[in-house]
Design a protein around this motif. Structure first.
Motif, mmCIF file in Angstrom:
data_model
loop_
_atom_site.group_PDB
_atom_site.id
_atom_site.type_symbol
_atom_site.label_atom_id
_atom_site.label_comp_id
_atom_site.label_asym_id
_atom_site.label_seq_id
_atom_site.Cartn_x
_atom_site.Cartn_y
_atom_site.Cartn_z
ATOM 1 N N ARG A 6 -50.901 27.671 31.803
ATOM 2 C CA ARG A 6 -52.285 27.176 31.827
ATOM 3 C C ARG A 6 -52.313 25.663 31.962
ATOM 4 N N ALA A 7 -51.374 24.997 31.308
ATOM 5 C CA ALA A 7 -51.306 23.537 31.385
ATOM 6 C C ALA A 7 -50.999 23.091 32.812
ATOM 7 N N HIS A 8 -50.098 23.802 33.481
ATOM 8 C CA HIS A 8 -49.772 23.461 34.866
ATOM 9 C C HIS A 8 -50.966 23.717 35.786
ATOM 10 N N GLN A 9 -51.645 24.832 35.573
ATOM 11 C CA GLN A 9 -52.823 25.123 36.386
ATOM 12 C C GLN A 9 -53.907 24.073 36.166
ATOM 13 N N ARG A 10 -54.090 23.672 34.925
ATOM 14 C CA ARG A 10 -55.086 22.643 34.607
ATOM 15 C C ARG A 10 -54.721 21.322 35.283
ATOM 16 N N ALA A 11 -53.446 20.946 35.195
ATOM 17 C CA ALA A 11 -52.993 19.695 35.810
ATOM 18 C C ALA A 11 -53.197 19.735 37.321
ATOM 19 N N LEU A 12 -52.902 20.868 37.941
ATOM 20 C CA LEU A 12 -53.099 21.009 39.383
ATOM 21 C C LEU A 12 -54.582 20.924 39.747
ATOM 22 N N SER A 17 -59.132 17.947 42.026
ATOM 23 C CA SER A 17 -60.502 17.442 41.859
ATOM 24 C C SER A 17 -60.522 15.918 41.927
ATOM 25 N N TRP A 18 -59.496 15.258 41.384
ATOM 26 C CA TRP A 18 -59.428 13.804 41.469
ATOM 27 C C TRP A 18 -59.266 13.351 42.914
ATOM 28 N N ARG A 19 -58.410 14.025 43.672
ATOM 29 C CA ARG A 19 -58.194 13.637 45.067
ATOM 30 C C ARG A 19 -59.494 13.784 45.859
ATOM 31 N N ILE A 20 -60.249 14.854 45.621
ATOM 32 C CA ILE A 20 -61.538 15.051 46.298
ATOM 33 C C ILE A 20 -62.500 13.930 45.918
ATOM 34 N N VAL A 46 -57.750 10.271 57.015
ATOM 35 C CA VAL A 46 -56.512 9.486 57.030
ATOM 36 C C VAL A 46 -56.102 9.116 55.610
ATOM 37 N N GLU A 47 -57.087 8.738 54.788
ATOM 38 C CA GLU A 47 -56.811 8.325 53.421
ATOM 39 C C GLU A 47 -56.211 9.464 52.601
ATOM 40 N N VAL A 48 -56.779 10.641 52.653
ATOM 41 C CA VAL A 48 -56.288 11.745 51.825
ATOM 42 C C VAL A 48 -54.880 12.161 52.241
#
Length: 101
Positions: A6-12, A17-20, A46-48
């Motif tokens: 769950r921690a890995h899924q949350r981190a992903l 969401s941060w990248r978006i 280009v940025e992403v």
């Protein structure tokens, strides 16, 4: 599902969401400066892509350095013989004392 999973899924999910959010921020800034939606979208694409690639390369570089990493408390032991059951028990006890087991 385990706690670690769950921690890995949350981190992903947080990373995505941060990248978006960050890309939309960049696109908005470009639009505010230029007034051109097509330029904003192009810069966003280009940025992403470039930032994901650069982050990956950054991670590879950091993976090669040991600076800041915790060393395992048993990493100093040089074992020159086959471990006896007593040796294994001592190691287990030490790991329990340190909270690893």
């Amino acid at each position: 599902m385990t706690r670690a999973s769950r921690a890995h899924q949350r981190a992903l999910a947080k990373a995505i969401s941060w990248r978006i959010f960050a890309t939309l921020t960049t696109m908005t800034i470009v639009y505010l400066f230029t007034g051109k939606i097509d330029l904003s979208i192009g810069v966003g694409i280009v940025e992403v892509i470039s930032k994901m690639l650069l982050y990956y390369l950054h991670e590879l570089i950091w993976e090669k350095t040991s600076w800041g990493r915790k060393r395992h408390p048993l990493s100093e032991f040089q074992i020159k013989k086959e471990l006896t059951p007593e040796d294994k028990e001592k190691i287990n006890q030490k790991l329990k004392e340190l909270g690893y087991l």
